[in-house]
Scaffold this motif. Sequence first.
Motif, PDB file in Angstrom:
ATOM      1  N   GLU A  64       7.404 -14.456   5.774  1.00  0.00           N
ATOM      2  CA  GLU A  64       7.802 -13.962   4.456  1.00  0.00           C
ATOM      3  C   GLU A  64       6.791 -14.273   3.356  1.00  0.00           C
ATOM      4  O   GLU A  64       6.706 -13.527   2.385  1.00  0.00           O
ATOM      5  N   LEU A  65       6.070 -15.355   3.465  1.00  0.00           N
ATOM      6  CA  LEU A  65       5.174 -15.766   2.392  1.00  0.00           C
ATOM      7  C   LEU A  65       3.724 -15.346   2.614  1.00  0.00           C
ATOM      8  O   LEU A  65       2.862 -15.681   1.817  1.00  0.00           O
ATOM      9  N   ALA A  66       3.474 -14.609   3.671  1.00  0.00           N
ATOM     10  CA  ALA A  66       2.113 -14.149   3.935  1.00  0.00           C
ATOM     11  C   ALA A  66       1.780 -12.982   3.005  1.00  0.00           C
ATOM     12  O   ALA A  66       2.647 -12.161   2.680  1.00  0.00           O
ATOM     13  N   PRO A  67       0.539 -12.888   2.558  1.00  0.00           N
ATOM     14  CA  PRO A  67       0.166 -11.743   1.720  1.00  0.00           C
ATOM     15  C   PRO A  67       0.192 -10.458   2.542  1.00  0.00           C
ATOM     16  O   PRO A  67       0.072 -10.492   3.775  1.00  0.00           O
ATOM     17  N   PRO A  68       0.353  -9.321   1.893  1.00  0.00           N
ATOM     18  CA  PRO A  68       0.418  -8.065   2.638  1.00  0.00           C
ATOM     19  C   PRO A  68      -0.929  -7.709   3.259  1.00  0.00           C
ATOM     20  O   PRO A  68      -1.993  -8.023   2.724  1.00  0.00           O
ATOM     21  N   TYR A  69      -0.859  -7.042   4.397  1.00  0.00           N
ATOM     22  CA  TYR A  69      -2.062  -6.540   5.049  1.00  0.00           C
ATOM     23  C   TYR A  69      -2.504  -5.256   4.351  1.00  0.00           C
ATOM     24  O   TYR A  69      -1.681  -4.552   3.757  1.00  0.00           O
ATOM     25  N   PRO A  70      -3.778  -4.924   4.419  1.00  0.00           N
ATOM     26  CA  PRO A  70      -4.228  -3.667   3.807  1.00  0.00           C
ATOM     27  C   PRO A  70      -3.498  -2.437   4.370  1.00  0.00           C
ATOM     28  O   PRO A  70      -3.306  -1.451   3.662  1.00  0.00           O
ATOM     29  N   PHE A  79      -0.342  -1.368   2.270  1.00  0.00           N
ATOM     30  CA  PHE A  79      -0.430  -0.895   0.897  1.00  0.00           C
ATOM     31  C   PHE A  79       0.167   0.495   0.684  1.00  0.00           C
ATOM     32  O   PHE A  79       0.823   0.722  -0.334  1.00  0.00           O
ATOM     33  N   PRO A  80      -0.031   1.469   1.595  1.00  0.00           N
ATOM     34  CA  PRO A  80       0.634   2.769   1.378  1.00  0.00           C
ATOM     35  C   PRO A  80       2.159   2.646   1.320  1.00  0.00           C
ATOM     36  O   PRO A  80       2.811   3.304   0.500  1.00  0.00           O
ATOM     37  N   GLN A  81       2.725   1.796   2.144  1.00  0.00           N
ATOM     38  CA  GLN A  81       4.176   1.592   2.133  1.00  0.00           C
ATOM     39  C   GLN A  81       4.608   0.943   0.810  1.00  0.00           C
ATOM     40  O   GLN A  81       5.642   1.304   0.251  1.00  0.00           O
ATOM     41  N   SER A 103       7.119   2.603  -1.976  1.00  0.00           N
ATOM     42  CA  SER A 103       8.305   1.893  -2.470  1.00  0.00           C
ATOM     43  C   SER A 103       8.305   1.828  -3.993  1.00  0.00           C
ATOM     44  O   SER A 103       9.348   2.035  -4.632  1.00  0.00           O
ATOM     45  N   ALA A 104       7.152   1.570  -4.583  1.00  0.00           N
ATOM     46  CA  ALA A 104       7.053   1.508  -6.041  1.00  0.00           C
ATOM     47  C   ALA A 104       7.338   2.880  -6.650  1.00  0.00           C
ATOM     48  O   ALA A 104       8.040   2.985  -7.668  1.00  0.00           O
ATOM     49  N   GLN A 105       6.822   3.943  -6.029  1.00  0.00           N
ATOM     50  CA  GLN A 105       7.087   5.291  -6.525  1.00  0.00           C
ATOM     51  C   GLN A 105       8.565   5.650  -6.394  1.00  0.00           C
ATOM     52  O   GLN A 105       9.131   6.314  -7.270  1.00  0.00           O
ATOM     53  N   ASP A 106       9.198   5.208  -5.314  1.00  0.00           N
ATOM     54  CA  ASP A 106      10.627   5.459  -5.133  1.00  0.00           C
ATOM     55  C   ASP A 106      11.460   4.761  -6.217  1.00  0.00           C
ATOM     56  O   ASP A 106      12.456   5.314  -6.692  1.00  0.00           O
ATOM     57  N   ILE A 107      11.047   3.562  -6.595  1.00  0.00           N
ATOM     58  CA  ILE A 107      11.759   2.829  -7.643  1.00  0.00           C
ATOM     59  C   ILE A 107      11.644   3.575  -8.967  1.00  0.00           C
ATOM     60  O   ILE A 107      12.637   3.755  -9.688  1.00  0.00           O
TER      61      ILE A 107
END
Length: 124
Positions: free
Chosen positions: A48-54, A57-59, A63-67
Motif C-alpha cells: 500500500e505504501l509503495a509509490p506507483p509504477y510508471p 499512471f494511465p490508470q 481515475s482523476a478524470q472520472d472524479i
Amino acid sequence: MAKAAQKLVSLTQRLGTSMVVQGPKIASDTVQYSKPRLSKFWYYAKVELAPPYPSEFPQIMKSAQDIVKSATTGKWAQLTVKEAWLNTLVCMEVAFWFFVGEQIGRKSIVGYKVNSDFEPLGYI
C-alpha cells in the motif's frame, strides 16, 4: 521517616527481583504476540505504501478524470451514505497527512520561526 525509607527499599528490591525473574518471560511473550501482526503489517505496508509504477499512471489519470467528470455531471449526488462517508474519511486522511507533513517540515507544532531585521515604526 526511617520506616518509610525501609518500605521504599523493600518495595524496590521486590520490584527489581520481579523484573529480573519475569522480564525475559514478558519479553518473549511480547515477541511471540507481535511477530504475526508485524509480518502482516509489513506485507500490507510494502503493497500500500509503495509509490506507483510508471505503468500505473494511465490508470491514475483515468481515475482523476472520472472524479472530475462525476463532479461536473452531478453523479456525486447518487452516492450511498456509506460511499459518501468513505469519501469523507479519505479526504480527512489526506488533510491529516498534509498537516503532519507540515509539522515535520517546520519541526514545530506551532509555527514557523521567522528571523527578521524588521523594526516597527515608533509613531504607530
